[in-house]
Design an enzyme around this catalytic site. Structure first.
Site, PDB file in Angstrom:
ATOM      1  N   LYS A   1      10.236  41.589   2.112  1.00 55.34           N
ATOM      2  CA  LYS A   1      11.600  41.643   1.763  1.00 55.34           C
ATOM      3  C   LYS A   1      12.280  40.634   0.881  1.00 55.34           C
ATOM      4  O   LYS A   1      12.105  39.353   1.244  1.00 55.34           O
ATOM      5  CB  LYS A   1      12.422  41.668   2.898  1.00 55.34           C
ATOM      6  CG  LYS A   1      13.965  41.983   2.871  1.00 55.34           C
ATOM      7  CD  LYS A   1      14.863  42.059   4.027  1.00 55.34           C
ATOM      8  CE  LYS A   1      16.277  42.267   3.784  1.00 55.34           C
ATOM      9  NZ  LYS A   1      17.185  42.524   4.731  1.00 55.34           N
TER      10      LYS A   1
ATOM     11  N   ASP B   1      25.849  45.049  11.140  1.00 52.62           N
ATOM     12  CA  ASP B   1      25.645  46.011  10.069  1.00 52.62           C
ATOM     13  C   ASP B   1      24.817  47.094  11.133  1.00 52.62           C
ATOM     14  O   ASP B   1      23.643  47.469  10.470  1.00 52.62           O
ATOM     15  CB  ASP B   1      24.843  45.575   8.879  1.00 52.62           C
ATOM     16  CG  ASP B   1      24.973  46.493   7.823  1.00 52.62           C
ATOM     17  OD1 ASP B   1      25.768  47.502   7.749  1.00 52.62           O
ATOM     18  OD2 ASP B   1      24.621  46.173   6.813  1.00 52.62           O
TER      19      ASP B   1
HETATM   20  P1  ADP Z   1      18.969  45.676   3.157  1.00 52.17           P
HETATM   21  O1  ADP Z   1      19.159  44.724   3.468  1.00 52.17           O
HETATM   22  O2  ADP Z   1      18.905  45.978   1.544  1.00 52.17           O
HETATM   23  O3  ADP Z   1      19.586  47.074   3.805  1.00 52.17           O
HETATM   24  P2  ADP Z   1      16.866  46.265   5.124  1.00 52.17           P
HETATM   25  O4  ADP Z   1      16.126  45.095   5.813  1.00 52.17           O
HETATM   26  O5  ADP Z   1      17.805  46.939   5.986  1.00 52.17           O
HETATM   27  O6  ADP Z   1      17.367  45.753   3.806  1.00 52.17           O
HETATM   28  O7  ADP Z   1      15.482  47.217   4.607  1.00 52.17           O
HETATM   29  C1  ADP Z   1      15.830  48.539   3.714  1.00 52.17           C
HETATM   30  C2  ADP Z   1      14.990  49.644   4.237  1.00 52.17           C
HETATM   31  O8  ADP Z   1      13.489  49.229   4.235  1.00 52.17           O
HETATM   32  C3  ADP Z   1      15.026  49.983   5.778  1.00 52.17           C
HETATM   33  O9  ADP Z   1      16.148  50.886   5.867  1.00 52.17           O
HETATM   34  C4  ADP Z   1      13.664  50.509   6.051  1.00 52.17           C
HETATM   35  O10 ADP Z   1      13.718  52.099   5.517  1.00 52.17           O
HETATM   36  C5  ADP Z   1      12.681  49.732   5.295  1.00 52.17           C
HETATM   37  N1  ADP Z   1      12.196  48.680   6.079  1.00 52.17           N
HETATM   38  C6  ADP Z   1      12.744  47.409   5.867  1.00 52.17           C
HETATM   39  N2  ADP Z   1      11.960  46.759   6.849  1.00 52.17           N
HETATM   40  C7  ADP Z   1      11.037  47.504   7.568  1.00 52.17           C
HETATM   41  C8  ADP Z   1       9.677  47.155   8.478  1.00 52.17           C
HETATM   42  N3  ADP Z   1       9.725  46.011   8.848  1.00 52.17           N
HETATM   43  N4  ADP Z   1       9.144  48.369   8.666  1.00 52.17           N
HETATM   44  C9  ADP Z   1       9.522  49.581   8.273  1.00 52.17           C
HETATM   45  N5  ADP Z   1      10.391  49.620   7.345  1.00 52.17           N
HETATM   46  C10 ADP Z   1      10.970  48.801   7.119  1.00 52.17           C
HETATM   47 MG    MG Z   2      19.635  47.427   5.647  1.00 55.59          MG
END
Ligand code: ADP
Ligand code: MG
Length: 405
Positions: A124, A229
């Site tokens: 991320k 959130d």
């Molecule tokens: P943001 O802060 O941009 O909303 P997120 O951490 O919510 O970022 O991640 C965005 C998307 O990425 C999530 O909705 C999910 O679909 C995917 N995602 C994030 N982390 C994971 C993970 N550990 N395993 C699988 N999918 C993930």
């Molecule tokens: Mg998110």
């Protein structure tokens, strides 16, 4: 802004040293003077070696030069910071290759990556400040004038906070991805094989999933926290299959049961139950789930609540460790939390007001060398984009992605 790892393999040790020098110089300079870059990098090849590396890095868009600057200097771009972070993850053997982009959130890019054994993980990349005003100029002033600093600093704060919470939550047995590594504005965590609740069209028993999610909100509260959130994008649904063996009429029978297990993600905006607006955040999280369950599953709970005042009474009860305090103790000061909160709110306000544009303009157009160098990538870029569109989430294994070295 898109993470492009193609140049990564071609960088020399000198290039990395110069890139690191620009990063170090950025701590005190918005635009790092070229002589300072030279001094920090102290390359064997002398100034000429530095200049060669600077040219390579600028051409690849990893550092940028500002046109109207009063002196000759460079600053790190998001691309440059991405490379430095990836370099660190790969030297720790956490990441070996980078696969496809899973999602682009409002404040992050999510990529599938893999280590040498092919084990897939999630990278991320926090991008606070990616969204800018329509007028690039005012955005630049805004970034410059803001207390506490730049997008680089704020994105790093977001990653640090998210990582600290993920660790604390995991230790307390909350269903979260496993935190693996953090560097600068990025974190690496375990890949949860799942679908975001948003993509789940029906569930066998909405009432029990709803109860479980509300229970998570209450458990967080007991540990002093509000997610902030808690919506259908930040709740991942995992299917867990268990086989049960029973003897019926003297014969062994196997039945498979599928349980839906929610996993929570996305923690940069978490707040303490002691926050001045805690009640608003708590109610908003609860309402979010209620609204979604009503709309998607036509499920309406029979009981009102839960209510903040009741949850507040449970904070720290039954020996529940206060995780808001734990995270502060990990070196995250109140001042840092405030700065980050302000940045997240400002960014959200821009998005809500429809004023958001991609920050890309800031990284390009300021740097002539950068412009001339990117031409040769055009065809490949297009191919890559197509590739990305054709594949759905989780379909490209990262171990067939691009190796970093
Ligand atoms: P943001 O802060 O941009 O909303 P997120 O951490 O919510 O970022 O991640 C965005 C998307 O990425 C999530 O909705 C999910 O679909 C995917 N995602 C994030 N982390 C994971 C993970 N550990 N395993 C699988 N999918 C993930
Ligand atoms: Mg998110």
């Amino acid at each position: 802004m898109f993470l492009d790892t193609r140049v990564l393999r071609h960088l020399t040790a000198e290039d990395w040293r110069v890139l690191t020098a620009v990063e170090m110089g950025s701590k005190n300079h918005e635009l790092v003077p070229t002589p300072l870059i030279e001094r920090i990098a102290r390359l064997k090849g002398g100034a000429s070696g530095v200049h060669k590396s600077i040219a390579t890095l600028a051409k690849s868009g990893l550092i940028g030069r500002m046109k109207e600057a009063k002196y000759d200097g460079y600053r790190l771009t998001y691309g440059g910071l991405d490379y430095l972070a990836l370099h660190t993850h790969s030297s720790k053997d956490v990441v070996y290759s980078v696969g496809s982009r899973v999602g682009v959130g409002k404040e992050s890019d999510i990529m599938i990556v893999a280590d040498k054994t092919g084990k897939q993980k999630i990278l991320k990349i926090h991008r606070l400040g990616r969204i800018s005003f329509r007028t690039v100029k005012s955005n630049r002033d805004y970034l410059r004038n803001r207390q506490g600093g730049s997008w680089m600093y704020l994105s790093r704060l977001a990653a640090m906070k998210e990582y600290a919470f993920m660790q604390a939550l995991q230790e307390e047995g909350f269903p979260v991805p496993e935190p693996i590594s953090q560097s600068r504005h990025t974190i690496v965590m375990s890949l949860v094989e799942s679908l975001p609740l948003r993509q789940v069209s029906s569930v066998p028993d909405p009432a029990s999933l709803y109860a479980e999610l509300i229970d998570l909100i209450l458990r967080l509260a007991k540990h002093g926290l509000i997610h902030g959130d808690f919506n259908e994008f930040n709740i991942l649904i995992k299917e867990e299959r268990t086989n049960k063996y029973t003897i019926e009429d003297g014969e062994e029978k196997e039945t498979e049961t599928v349980t839906l297990v929610p996993v929570i993600i996305d923690f940069p905006q978490m707040v303490s139950m002691d926050h001045v607006n805690a009640e608003m955040y708590f109610d908003r999280d609860v309402e979010c789930i209620k609204r979604f369950f009503k709309k998607r599953f036509h499920f309406v709970p029979t009981q009102p609540g839960p209510f903040f005042k009741d949850a507040k009474k449970t904070v720290g009860k039954d020996g529940a460790k206060r995780l808001d305090a734990t995270v502060e103790a990990s070196g995250f000061t109140k001042k840092m939390l405030k700065e980050l909160e302000k940045a997240i709110q400002e960014q959200q306000a821009k998005i809500d007001a429809g004023e958001a544009v991609e920050e890309e303009e800031l990284d390009e157009g300021e740097d002539e060398e950068n412009d001339s160098g990117s031409d040769s990538y055009d065809e490949e870029d297009e191919e890559d984009q197509q590739e990305e569109e054709e594949h759905a989430v989780f379909e490209i294994p990262a171990n067939v992605g691009r190796p970093l070295s």
